[in-house]
Design an enzyme around this catalytic site. Structure first.
Site, PDB file in Angstrom:
ATOM      1  N   ASP A  63       9.995   0.808 -10.747  1.00  0.00           N
ATOM      2  CA  ASP A  63       9.177   1.392  -9.697  1.00  0.00           C
ATOM      3  C   ASP A  63       7.822   1.751 -10.295  1.00  0.00           C
ATOM      4  O   ASP A  63       7.694   1.910 -11.512  1.00  0.00           O
ATOM      5  CB  ASP A  63       9.867   2.644  -9.138  1.00  0.00           C
ATOM      6  CG  ASP A  63       9.214   3.137  -7.850  1.00  0.00           C
ATOM      7  OD1 ASP A  63       8.774   2.295  -7.051  1.00  0.00           O
ATOM      8  OD2 ASP A  63       9.156   4.365  -7.649  1.00  0.00           O
ATOM      9  N   GLU A  64       6.819   1.866  -9.465  1.00  0.00           N
ATOM     10  CA  GLU A  64       5.455   2.229  -9.899  1.00  0.00           C
ATOM     11  C   GLU A  64       4.947   1.295 -11.004  1.00  0.00           C
ATOM     12  O   GLU A  64       4.298   1.718 -11.971  1.00  0.00           O
ATOM     13  CB  GLU A  64       5.390   3.691 -10.349  1.00  0.00           C
ATOM     14  CG  GLU A  64       5.801   4.692  -9.288  1.00  0.00           C
ATOM     15  CD  GLU A  64       4.869   4.760  -8.084  1.00  0.00           C
ATOM     16  OE1 GLU A  64       3.766   4.173  -8.118  1.00  0.00           O
ATOM     17  OE2 GLU A  64       5.257   5.411  -7.093  1.00  0.00           O
TER      18      GLU A  64
ATOM     19  N   ALA B 274       0.846  -1.191   0.000  1.00  0.00           N
ATOM     20  CA  ALA B 274       0.000   0.000   0.000  1.00  0.00           C
ATOM     21  C   ALA B 274       0.883   1.243   0.000  1.00  0.00           C
ATOM     22  O   ALA B 274       2.107   1.165   0.143  1.00  0.00           O
ATOM     23  CB  ALA B 274      -0.907  -0.015   1.230  1.00  0.00           C
ATOM     24  N   MET B 275       0.266   2.390  -0.160  1.00  0.00           N
ATOM     25  CA  MET B 275       0.992   3.661  -0.087  1.00  0.00           C
ATOM     26  C   MET B 275       1.733   3.729   1.244  1.00  0.00           C
ATOM     27  O   MET B 275       1.210   3.303   2.268  1.00  0.00           O
ATOM     28  CB  MET B 275       0.029   4.837  -0.177  1.00  0.00           C
ATOM     29  CG  MET B 275      -0.764   4.925  -1.460  1.00  0.00           C
ATOM     30  SD  MET B 275       0.150   5.529  -2.863  1.00  0.00           S
ATOM     31  CE  MET B 275       0.455   7.214  -2.406  1.00  0.00           C
TER      32      MET B 275
ATOM     33  N   CYS C  34      -4.791   2.420  12.983  1.00  0.00           N
ATOM     34  CA  CYS C  34      -5.363   1.610  14.059  1.00  0.00           C
ATOM     35  C   CYS C  34      -4.425   0.483  14.484  1.00  0.00           C
ATOM     36  O   CYS C  34      -4.686  -0.191  15.472  1.00  0.00           O
ATOM     37  CB  CYS C  34      -6.711   1.030  13.644  1.00  0.00           C
ATOM     38  SG  CYS C  34      -6.589  -0.325  12.448  1.00  0.00           S
TER      39      CYS C  34
ATOM     40  N   GLN D 216       2.589  -0.693 -11.270  1.00  0.00           N
ATOM     41  CA  GLN D 216       1.149  -0.797 -11.502  1.00  0.00           C
ATOM     42  C   GLN D 216       0.716  -0.013 -12.735  1.00  0.00           C
ATOM     43  O   GLN D 216      -0.305  -0.317 -13.342  1.00  0.00           O
ATOM     44  CB  GLN D 216       0.357  -0.327 -10.276  1.00  0.00           C
ATOM     45  CG  GLN D 216       0.382   1.168 -10.002  1.00  0.00           C
ATOM     46  CD  GLN D 216       1.572   1.626  -9.174  1.00  0.00           C
ATOM     47  OE1 GLN D 216       2.457   0.843  -8.854  1.00  0.00           O
ATOM     48  NE2 GLN D 216       1.599   2.904  -8.827  1.00  0.00           N
TER      49      GLN D 216
END
Length: 195
Positions: free
Chosen positions: A85-86, A10-11, A145, A88
């Site tokens: 990289d990147e 994830a980011m 959380c 996606q």
């Protein structure tokens, strides 16, 4: 024997830092790295990859219509590894070309990128990597959380969670927050109650 690797998270999971450290490790051993990214990601300049912790390196930007395999044959056949990289943002065809480079030239290709977008839908490049990569590993990060973050929640300039819009919107901590699915869902429910 070379492999196609997909390292996703994830980011905020330090994917870019991981790509840059991997590049450094290969180069420290005297190996030649072809460092690439989709031209879609121009946040830090067309020819630069930069992590949030300050690591950076020059790269080759790859346009959506680029024949990646032909570019490899024309310019980079002597590299020892390809790191992206990147990932996606690559097209399915470009991921297939990376797969061919691994198979035909025995050169490892290590792809770093997001799994899914802010709507929890796979990106084209990520979907293809899940289908054809030899090795798939998650780079973990956490939600506020404390649970594992899996969703890239997108927020507008007023701090409201967004669930509609174009898949690609370049941004960092100003636009996205990595969340667990439960917190993401609760944020959407809270936003819907406020409307």
């Amino acid at each position: 024997m070379a492999k196609l690797y997909f390292k996703y998270g994830a980011m905020g999971s330090s994917k870019t830092a991981g790509a840059l450290i991997t590049k450094f490790n290969y180069e420290e051993k005297g190996m030649k790295v072809w460092f690439i990214k989709p031209a879609t990601d121009d946040r830090d300049g067309k020819f630069m990859v930069k992590s949030r912790i300050g690591l950076c390196a020059e790269c080759t930007p790859i346009e959506k219509d680029c024949d990646l395999k032909q570019l490899f044959l024309d310019s980079y056949v002597k590299c020892d590894v390809i790191i992206s990289d990147e990932s996606q943002f690559f097209t399915e065809a470009q991921i297939d070309m990376m797969r061919q480079i691994v198979d035909e030239f025995d050169i490892p290709v290590i792809c770093f990128g997001l799994r899914s977008d802010f709507k929890t839908r796979l990106f084209e490049g990520s979907a293809r990597l899940f289908a054809v990569a030899d090795s798939i590993s998650e780079i973990k990060t956490i939600c506020e959380c404390g649970r594992k973050a899996t969703v890239n929640a997108r927020f507008d300039s007023l701090g409201r969670i967004i669930t509609e819009g174009e898949q690609v919107l370049l941004g960092g901590n100003d636009s996205y927050v990595a969340m667990c699915h439960r917190c993401w869902r609760r944020s959407i429910e809270k936003e819907n109650k406020n409307d």
